[in-house]
Design a protein around this motif. Structure first.
Motif, PDB file in Angstrom:
ATOM      1  N   GLY A 122       0.823  -1.203   0.000  1.00  0.00           N
ATOM      2  CA  GLY A 122       0.000   0.000   0.000  1.00  0.00           C
ATOM      3  C   GLY A 122       0.855   1.250   0.000  1.00  0.00           C
ATOM      4  N   GLY A 123       0.226   2.365   0.299  1.00  0.00           N
ATOM      5  CA  GLY A 123       0.912   3.651   0.230  1.00  0.00           C
ATOM      6  C   GLY A 123       2.095   3.775   1.171  1.00  0.00           C
ATOM      7  N   THR A 124       2.024   3.133   2.338  1.00  0.00           N
ATOM      8  CA  THR A 124       3.135   3.253   3.284  1.00  0.00           C
ATOM      9  C   THR A 124       4.389   2.546   2.788  1.00  0.00           C
ATOM     10  N   SER A 125       4.233   1.641   1.800  1.00  0.00           N
ATOM     11  CA  SER A 125       5.404   0.968   1.240  1.00  0.00           C
ATOM     12  C   SER A 125       6.337   1.975   0.575  1.00  0.00           C
ATOM     13  N   ILE A 126       5.745   3.027  -0.006  1.00  0.00           N
ATOM     14  CA  ILE A 126       6.567   4.088  -0.624  1.00  0.00           C
ATOM     15  C   ILE A 126       7.410   4.775   0.437  1.00  0.00           C
ATOM     16  N   ASN A 127       6.807   5.016   1.598  1.00  0.00           N
ATOM     17  CA  ASN A 127       7.556   5.643   2.693  1.00  0.00           C
ATOM     18  C   ASN A 127       8.719   4.760   3.136  1.00  0.00           C
ATOM     19  N   LYS A 128       8.468   3.442   3.198  1.00  0.00           N
ATOM     20  CA  LYS A 128       9.511   2.520   3.632  1.00  0.00           C
ATOM     21  C   LYS A 128      10.682   2.529   2.652  1.00  0.00           C
TER      22      LYS A 128
END
Length: 230
Positions: free
Chosen positions: A196-202
């Motif tokens: 999801g979107g938090t994967s980009i943050n990771k």
């Protein structure tokens, strides 16, 4: 620091940001993005711990999830009171949605958290997020401009469609068919992953770690959390 609940969601982010600006961040424990812990952790127990954003302190995960659900429960009850609606607690049937790709252990953990938050088991239903979205879409009115084609509709029996649930933590995909008497058939079982979107943050943080080094990033996380969060 007394481990008492203060705020949830955007209110929690604002409160913690203000505390950092005032130099009072040590007075609070801030937990974020903890939902995916139930997907990534293969050994889920009611005694497992969650670290706060600084990594300095941990609390039982069951406590964090319980307080989060209770915040939502209390929010609804407050709204009902504002509307002066004659609704009793035992008249509410709670539906708690969970990612479809979660394990049965993770789903049961959410059920236990909800019960600890004060929801009775007989008044609680766990629903898969893509299925809940699919059912909701059955009742959406699709407005078309005059002269445009009829386009896609989900109201006809035997209509097949894909549900793409792109959330912050997970991405779930499944294919449904509208059956008779307002029921759904699953044509293709749900599949997905923690993309999801938090994967980009990771990924961004991993790139940053490769540039400045893990020790520097850990120091920023602990000593300057406002910079880390922003």
């Amino acid at each position: 620091k007394e481990q008492e609940f203060h705020a949830f969601g955007f209110d929690a982010e604002t409160l913690y940001a203000d505390a950092i600006m005032d130099g009072d961040q040590d007075e609070y424990l801030f937990f974020h993005l903890f939902k995916m812990h139930l997907h990534n952790n293969k050994n889920i127990t009611t005694s497992m711990q969650l670290d706060d954003v600084t990594g300095k302190t941990s609390l039982p995960a069951i406590t964090i999830f319980k307080l989060s659900i209770k915040a939502l429960v209390d929010h609804l009850k407050d709204e009902i009171k504002k509307q002066k609606a004659p609704v009793e607690n035992d008249e509410i049937y709670w539906v708690l949605t969970v990612p479809a790709i979660w394990t049965d252990t993770a789903k049961e953990f959410m059920r236990i958290s909800a019960e600890d938050a004060g929801i009775k088991r007989e008044h609680l239903l766990l629903a898969l997020e893509p299925e809940a979205a699919s059912i909701y879409c059955q009742y959406l009115s699709i407005e078309k401009q005059e002269g445009s084609e009829q386009g896609f509709t989900m109201t006809k029996t035997d209509t097949e469609y894909m549900v793409v649930d792109l959330g912050g933590g997970t991405a779930d995909l499944t294919v449904h068919r509208k059956a008779t008497e307002n029921t759904l058939d699953e044509i293709h079982r749900v599949m997905g992953n923690d993309c999801g979107g938090t994967s980009i943050n990771k990924v961004f943080l991993k790139i940053l770690e490769d540039v400045v080094g893990k020790s520097v990033l850990d120091a920023i996380k602990k000593e300057a959390p406002v910079s880390y969060l922003s």
